[in-house]
Scaffold this motif. Sequence first.
Motif, PDB file in Angstrom:
ATOM      1  N   TYR A 194      -6.468 117.343  -7.596  1.00 38.10           N
ATOM      2  CA  TYR A 194      -6.472 116.130  -8.407  1.00 38.10           C
ATOM      3  C   TYR A 194      -6.411 116.545  -9.867  1.00 38.10           C
ATOM      4  CZ  TYR A 194     -11.494 117.271  -8.321  1.00 38.10           C
ATOM      5  OH  TYR A 194     -12.710 117.923  -8.377  1.00 38.10           O
ATOM      6  N   SER A 224      -5.721 119.500 -13.466  1.00 42.18           N
ATOM      7  CA  SER A 224      -5.797 118.791 -14.750  1.00 42.18           C
ATOM      8  C   SER A 224      -4.392 118.380 -15.140  1.00 42.18           C
ATOM      9  CB  SER A 224      -6.374 119.729 -15.820  1.00 42.18           C
ATOM     10  OG  SER A 224      -6.181 119.219 -17.120  1.00 42.18           O
ATOM     11  N   VAL A 239     -11.195 112.347 -19.688  1.00 40.16           N
ATOM     12  CA  VAL A 239     -12.309 111.728 -18.981  1.00 40.16           C
ATOM     13  C   VAL A 239     -13.536 111.735 -19.890  1.00 40.16           C
ATOM     14  CG1 VAL A 239     -13.666 111.707 -16.856  1.00 40.16           C
ATOM     15  CG2 VAL A 239     -11.356 112.684 -16.847  1.00 40.16           C
ATOM     16  N   ILE A 259     -17.718 114.448 -13.342  1.00 39.55           N
ATOM     17  CA  ILE A 259     -16.814 114.136 -12.233  1.00 39.55           C
ATOM     18  C   ILE A 259     -17.406 114.577 -10.906  1.00 39.55           C
ATOM     19  CG2 ILE A 259     -14.555 114.637 -11.234  1.00 39.55           C
ATOM     20  CD1 ILE A 259     -13.452 114.824 -14.083  1.00 39.55           C
ATOM     21  N   SER A 280     -10.393 107.746 -19.078  1.00 35.50           N
ATOM     22  CA  SER A 280     -10.811 107.669 -17.682  1.00 35.50           C
ATOM     23  C   SER A 280     -12.329 107.746 -17.583  1.00 35.50           C
ATOM     24  CB  SER A 280     -10.194 108.836 -16.904  1.00 35.50           C
ATOM     25  OG  SER A 280     -10.747 108.940 -15.613  1.00 35.50           O
ATOM     26  N   ASP A 301     -13.122 106.755 -11.851  1.00 37.80           N
ATOM     27  CA  ASP A 301     -11.679 106.640 -11.630  1.00 37.80           C
ATOM     28  C   ASP A 301     -11.181 107.834 -10.827  1.00 37.80           C
ATOM     29  OD1 ASP A 301     -11.277 104.268 -13.160  1.00 37.80           O
ATOM     30  OD2 ASP A 301     -11.193 105.447 -15.012  1.00 37.80           O
ATOM     31  N   VAL A 302     -11.630 109.008 -11.224  1.00 37.89           N
ATOM     32  CA  VAL A 302     -11.206 110.242 -10.547  1.00 37.89           C
ATOM     33  C   VAL A 302     -11.799 110.301  -9.146  1.00 37.89           C
ATOM     34  CG1 VAL A 302     -11.169 112.759 -10.675  1.00 37.89           C
ATOM     35  CG2 VAL A 302     -11.072 111.405 -12.785  1.00 37.89           C
ATOM     36  N   PRO A 357      -6.980 115.145 -13.426  1.00 36.92           N
ATOM     37  CA  PRO A 357      -7.438 114.132 -14.375  1.00 36.92           C
ATOM     38  C   PRO A 357      -6.862 114.357 -15.772  1.00 36.92           C
ATOM     39  CG  PRO A 357      -9.271 115.221 -13.235  1.00 36.92           C
ATOM     40  CD  PRO A 357      -8.048 116.039 -13.008  1.00 36.92           C
ATOM     41  N   ASP A 375      -4.390 110.056 -14.534  1.00 40.23           N
ATOM     42  CA  ASP A 375      -4.657 110.193 -15.959  1.00 40.23           C
ATOM     43  C   ASP A 375      -4.430 108.918 -16.766  1.00 40.23           C
ATOM     44  OD1 ASP A 375      -1.902 109.996 -15.929  1.00 40.23           O
ATOM     45  OD2 ASP A 375      -1.532 111.812 -17.079  1.00 40.23           O
TER      46      ASP A 375
END
Length: 259
Positions: A183, A142, A188, A17, A225, A229-230, A185, A253
């Motif tokens: 953020y 998360s 992932v 990420i 993901s 995307d993140v 997620p 998510d």
Amino acid sequence: MTIKGKVALVTGAAQGIGQAIAVRLASDGADLALLDLTKDDLDETKAKVEAEGQRAITLGGDVRSKADLESAVDSAVAELGGFDIMINNAGIAGVGAVETISEADFDRSFDINVKGVMFGIQAAAAKFKELGHGGKIIAATSIAAHDSFPMTGLYSSTKFAVRGLIQAAAKELGAFGITVNGYSPGIVGTGMWEQLDREFAELTGAEVGATFAKYVEGITLGRASTPEDVAGFVSYLAGPDSDYMTGQTPLIDGGIVFR
């Protein structure tokens, strides 16, 4: 409206990420200071940033060290000419029953996931004030910061703590034009989740890959993901369209946890 001409620092930027965030911010026009434990591990990310036509510097440092983070921020200003965006992305994960958490594991998880964010917030806020302008501070949380899951109690507790830091820092720093957001997620497809899947397999006896597949089956959008995307959502948090948003840790998510 873009972040063209801005300077961003991304921790944990060597892979996954963190690397995707750095490349996305570069594609949006930012120059990047890249931090990870080992400077040489950042060569690939640096090359990808430069392929987007932006400048990048690589820095070795440990987010558990306040001095390392302050030095990284200083380097961003000295070598890239400014500092506008702090991405506290570095973190670790792990699985295990609450009853089995060791003191060493507890300390390591909180030192990296919580202390690292706290020191990142401190270093960024101090530099923004010194430079006389506001800025964006963004931290990784998360889905486990919103809903804890079995065998993730330690990881989840660190991410709940980061949510608390984000909310308090946002309230304290808003008057200085500094926003603080996170953020969150979900599942992932990165090396971190490959590690978690192996750990789940060892603990539960499930086949390698089975836990990852089980979690993916529960995603509303039907797929895991990607780091990109993140990164796309972090780009929004880093840009001017999120200027009126602070103290939040939205879920990105694919539809696992609903709030």
